[in-house]
Design a protein around this motif. Structure first.
Motif, PDB file in Angstrom:
ATOM      1  N   SER A 119       0.862  -1.186   0.000  1.00 52.46           N
ATOM      2  CA  SER A 119       0.000   0.000   0.000  1.00 52.46           C
ATOM      3  C   SER A 119       0.900   1.239   0.000  1.00 52.46           C
ATOM      4  O   SER A 119       2.069   1.158   0.383  1.00 52.46           O
ATOM      5  CB  SER A 119      -0.898  -0.004   1.240  1.00 52.46           C
ATOM      6  OG  SER A 119      -0.119   0.272   2.390  1.00 52.46           O
ATOM      7  N   PRO A 120       0.349   2.383  -0.411  1.00 53.97           N
ATOM      8  CA  PRO A 120       1.157   3.610  -0.357  1.00 53.97           C
ATOM      9  C   PRO A 120       1.658   3.905   1.053  1.00 53.97           C
ATOM     10  O   PRO A 120       2.797   4.356   1.232  1.00 53.97           O
ATOM     11  CB  PRO A 120       0.185   4.690  -0.843  1.00 53.97           C
ATOM     12  CG  PRO A 120      -0.801   3.964  -1.702  1.00 53.97           C
ATOM     13  CD  PRO A 120      -0.940   2.609  -1.072  1.00 53.97           C
ATOM     14  N   ASP A 121       0.811   3.610   2.054  1.00 56.19           N
ATOM     15  CA  ASP A 121       1.238   3.846   3.441  1.00 56.19           C
ATOM     16  C   ASP A 121       2.397   2.931   3.841  1.00 56.19           C
ATOM     17  O   ASP A 121       3.288   3.340   4.591  1.00 56.19           O
ATOM     18  CB  ASP A 121       0.059   3.659   4.402  1.00 56.19           C
ATOM     19  CG  ASP A 121      -0.976   4.770   4.263  1.00 56.19           C
ATOM     20  OD1 ASP A 121      -0.584   5.908   3.903  1.00 56.19           O
ATOM     21  OD2 ASP A 121      -2.175   4.496   4.500  1.00 56.19           O
ATOM     22  N   ARG A 126       8.159   2.388   5.083  1.00 59.62           N
ATOM     23  CA  ARG A 126       9.509   1.891   4.786  1.00 59.62           C
ATOM     24  C   ARG A 126      10.497   3.051   4.692  1.00 59.62           C
ATOM     25  O   ARG A 126      11.623   2.968   5.182  1.00 59.62           O
ATOM     26  CB  ARG A 126       9.538   1.107   3.466  1.00 59.62           C
ATOM     27  CG  ARG A 126       8.872  -0.238   3.514  1.00 59.62           C
ATOM     28  CD  ARG A 126       8.990  -0.937   2.168  1.00 59.62           C
ATOM     29  NE  ARG A 126       7.996  -1.994   2.035  1.00 59.62           N
ATOM     30  CZ  ARG A 126       7.748  -2.643   0.917  1.00 59.62           C
ATOM     31  NH1 ARG A 126       8.405  -2.355  -0.192  1.00 59.62           N
ATOM     32  NH2 ARG A 126       6.830  -3.589   0.876  1.00 59.62           N
ATOM     33  N   LEU A 127      10.056   4.122   4.029  1.00 61.09           N
ATOM     34  CA  LEU A 127      10.944   5.274   3.864  1.00 61.09           C
ATOM     35  C   LEU A 127      11.184   5.988   5.184  1.00 61.09           C
ATOM     36  O   LEU A 127      12.315   6.384   5.487  1.00 61.09           O
ATOM     37  CB  LEU A 127      10.372   6.232   2.819  1.00 61.09           C
ATOM     38  CG  LEU A 127      10.422   5.712   1.391  1.00 61.09           C
ATOM     39  CD1 LEU A 127       9.604   6.603   0.466  1.00 61.09           C
ATOM     40  CD2 LEU A 127      11.862   5.612   0.915  1.00 61.09           C
ATOM     41  N   GLY A 131      14.708   6.550   7.467  1.00 58.24           N
ATOM     42  CA  GLY A 131      15.225   7.868   7.832  1.00 58.24           C
ATOM     43  C   GLY A 131      14.794   9.010   6.932  1.00 58.24           C
ATOM     44  O   GLY A 131      15.303  10.121   7.056  1.00 58.24           O
ATOM     45  N   TYR A 132      13.853   8.763   6.046  1.00 61.46           N
ATOM     46  CA  TYR A 132      13.376   9.818   5.143  1.00 61.46           C
ATOM     47  C   TYR A 132      12.119  10.463   5.713  1.00 61.46           C
ATOM     48  O   TYR A 132      11.363   9.840   6.456  1.00 61.46           O
ATOM     49  CB  TYR A 132      13.075   9.247   3.751  1.00 61.46           C
ATOM     50  CG  TYR A 132      14.305   8.729   3.060  1.00 61.46           C
ATOM     51  CD1 TYR A 132      15.175   9.596   2.407  1.00 61.46           C
ATOM     52  CD2 TYR A 132      14.600   7.371   3.064  1.00 61.46           C
ATOM     53  CE1 TYR A 132      16.314   9.122   1.774  1.00 61.46           C
ATOM     54  CE2 TYR A 132      15.741   6.888   2.432  1.00 61.46           C
ATOM     55  CZ  TYR A 132      16.578   7.771   1.795  1.00 61.46           C
ATOM     56  OH  TYR A 132      17.704   7.301   1.184  1.00 61.46           O
ATOM     57  N   HIS A 133      11.891  11.711   5.340  1.00 63.42           N
ATOM     58  CA  HIS A 133      10.685  12.430   5.743  1.00 63.42           C
ATOM     59  C   HIS A 133       9.690  12.363   4.596  1.00 63.42           C
ATOM     60  O   HIS A 133       9.975  12.824   3.490  1.00 63.42           O
ATOM     61  CB  HIS A 133      11.020  13.889   6.081  1.00 63.42           C
ATOM     62  CG  HIS A 133       9.820  14.681   6.477  1.00 63.42           C
ATOM     63  ND1 HIS A 133       9.150  14.468   7.651  1.00 63.42           N
ATOM     64  CD2 HIS A 133       9.162  15.670   5.822  1.00 63.42           C
ATOM     65  CE1 HIS A 133       8.128  15.302   7.721  1.00 63.42           C
ATOM     66  NE2 HIS A 133       8.116  16.048   6.617  1.00 63.42           N
ATOM     67  N   VAL A 134       8.526  11.786   4.865  1.00 61.54           N
ATOM     68  CA  VAL A 134       7.479  11.657   3.855  1.00 61.54           C
ATOM     69  C   VAL A 134       6.290  12.487   4.324  1.00 61.54           C
ATOM     70  O   VAL A 134       5.719  12.219   5.372  1.00 61.54           O
ATOM     71  CB  VAL A 134       7.059  10.184   3.655  1.00 61.54           C
ATOM     72  CG1 VAL A 134       5.957  10.077   2.614  1.00 61.54           C
ATOM     73  CG2 VAL A 134       8.255   9.335   3.266  1.00 61.54           C
ATOM     74  N   GLN A 135       5.945  13.486   3.525  1.00 59.34           N
ATOM     75  CA  GLN A 135       4.822  14.364   3.878  1.00 59.34           C
ATOM     76  C   GLN A 135       3.495  13.793   3.405  1.00 59.34           C
ATOM     77  O   GLN A 135       2.473  13.964   4.052  1.00 59.34           O
ATOM     78  CB  GLN A 135       5.030  15.754   3.277  1.00 59.34           C
ATOM     79  CG  GLN A 135       6.232  16.466   3.830  1.00 59.34           C
ATOM     80  CD  GLN A 135       6.476  17.796   3.129  1.00 59.34           C
ATOM     81  OE1 GLN A 135       5.636  18.301   2.405  1.00 59.34           O
ATOM     82  NE2 GLN A 135       7.654  18.358   3.354  1.00 59.34           N
ATOM     83  N   SER A 136       3.531  13.111   2.248  1.00 58.55           N
ATOM     84  CA  SER A 136       2.300  12.612   1.653  1.00 58.55           C
ATOM     85  C   SER A 136       2.624  11.440   0.732  1.00 58.55           C
ATOM     86  O   SER A 136       3.702  11.378   0.152  1.00 58.55           O
ATOM     87  CB  SER A 136       1.641  13.740   0.845  1.00 58.55           C
ATOM     88  OG  SER A 136       0.697  13.234  -0.061  1.00 58.55           O
ATOM     89  N   LEU A 157      15.700   2.176  -3.966  1.00 63.67           N
ATOM     90  CA  LEU A 157      16.231   0.908  -3.457  1.00 63.67           C
ATOM     91  C   LEU A 157      15.768   0.623  -2.034  1.00 63.67           C
ATOM     92  O   LEU A 157      15.653  -0.539  -1.633  1.00 63.67           O
ATOM     93  CB  LEU A 157      17.758   0.912  -3.543  1.00 63.67           C
ATOM     94  CG  LEU A 157      18.323   0.898  -4.970  1.00 63.67           C
ATOM     95  CD1 LEU A 157      19.834   1.068  -4.947  1.00 63.67           C
ATOM     96  CD2 LEU A 157      17.923  -0.367  -5.704  1.00 63.67           C
ATOM     97  N   LYS A 158      15.471   1.668  -1.268  1.00 61.57           N
ATOM     98  CA  LYS A 158      15.012   1.483   0.116  1.00 61.57           C
ATOM     99  C   LYS A 158      13.604   0.891   0.188  1.00 61.57           C
ATOM    100  O   LYS A 158      13.247   0.269   1.179  1.00 61.57           O
ATOM    101  CB  LYS A 158      15.036   2.808   0.883  1.00 61.57           C
ATOM    102  CG  LYS A 158      16.399   3.402   1.059  1.00 61.57           C
ATOM    103  CD  LYS A 158      17.236   2.586   1.993  1.00 61.57           C
ATOM    104  CE  LYS A 158      18.570   3.276   2.198  1.00 61.57           C
ATOM    105  NZ  LYS A 158      19.501   2.495   2.963  1.00 61.57           N
ATOM    106  N   ILE A 159      12.793   1.100  -0.843  1.00 56.18           N
ATOM    107  CA  ILE A 159      11.415   0.591  -0.776  1.00 56.18           C
ATOM    108  C   ILE A 159      11.207  -0.705  -1.542  1.00 56.18           C
ATOM    109  O   ILE A 159      10.139  -1.306  -1.457  1.00 56.18           O
ATOM    110  CB  ILE A 159      10.393   1.646  -1.257  1.00 56.18           C
ATOM    111  CG1 ILE A 159      10.590   1.989  -2.723  1.00 56.18           C
ATOM    112  CG2 ILE A 159      10.420   2.875  -0.364  1.00 56.18           C
ATOM    113  CD1 ILE A 159       9.472   2.814  -3.322  1.00 56.18           C
TER     114      ILE A 159
END
Length: 168
Positions: A119-121, A126-127, A131-136, A157-159
């Protein structure tokens, strides 16, 4: 300089050829390509240095080979084989992954999710976990990478699912 070329060119050609042959064979059979690809590429380029030095030092003797038709036949056959491979397997753009990655990194997480059986969530989680910032989930990997000052391919590659043999 001539003494160094005379003393070391053939041993280096031999050693580097053995490395190139082993790594090339491993790549041909897809044995640990991550381990062999860079080594094969770089050391094959290094092999050119002693080869050129050897040919330079032995130029007169080397040219004598061309008096024999077998050298011309061998060179012609090699050039034909190389040309045949270029015509049959060559394609614009090189490695397909290099063409695919920009398409994927410009897509929002909502578009990538079905491709990755998540799912997108889940992709956003995963991101965030990496350590990544995901706003949407409407953000693209390129946007997420820019915010993190990372390369989009690294974020992709992280996802990606880990491990081989996953059946979906």
């Amino acid at each position: 300089m001539n003494l160094i070329v005379k003393k070391y060119s053939t041993p280096f050609i031999t050693g580097l050829f053995v490395v190139s042959a082993i790594s090339g064979t491993a790549l041909f059979f897809h044995w640990m390509p991550g381990l062999f690809h860079s080594m094969h590429t770089w050391l094959s380029m290094v092999l050119l240095v002693p080869f050129v030095a050897h040919v330079w030092r032995n130029w007169a003797q080397f040219m004598l080979y061309f008096r024999n038709s077998s050298m011309l036949v061998a060179c012609g056959a090699c050039l034909l084989a190389a040309g045949g491979f270029m015509v049959m397997t060559g394609h614009a753009g090189g490695n397909p992954a290099q063409r695919l990655f920009p398409v994927l990194t410009h897509a929002p997480l909502t578009t990538l999710a079905p491709l990755l059986h998540a799912s997108p969530d889940e992709l956003a989680d995963r991101l965030v976990h990496a350590g990544y910032h995901v706003q949407s989930t409407d953000e693209t990997l390129e946007q997420i990478a820019m915010d993190a000052r990372q390369r989009p391919n690294d974020v992709l590659l992280k996802i990606l699912p880990h491990g081989s043999g996953h059946r979906h």
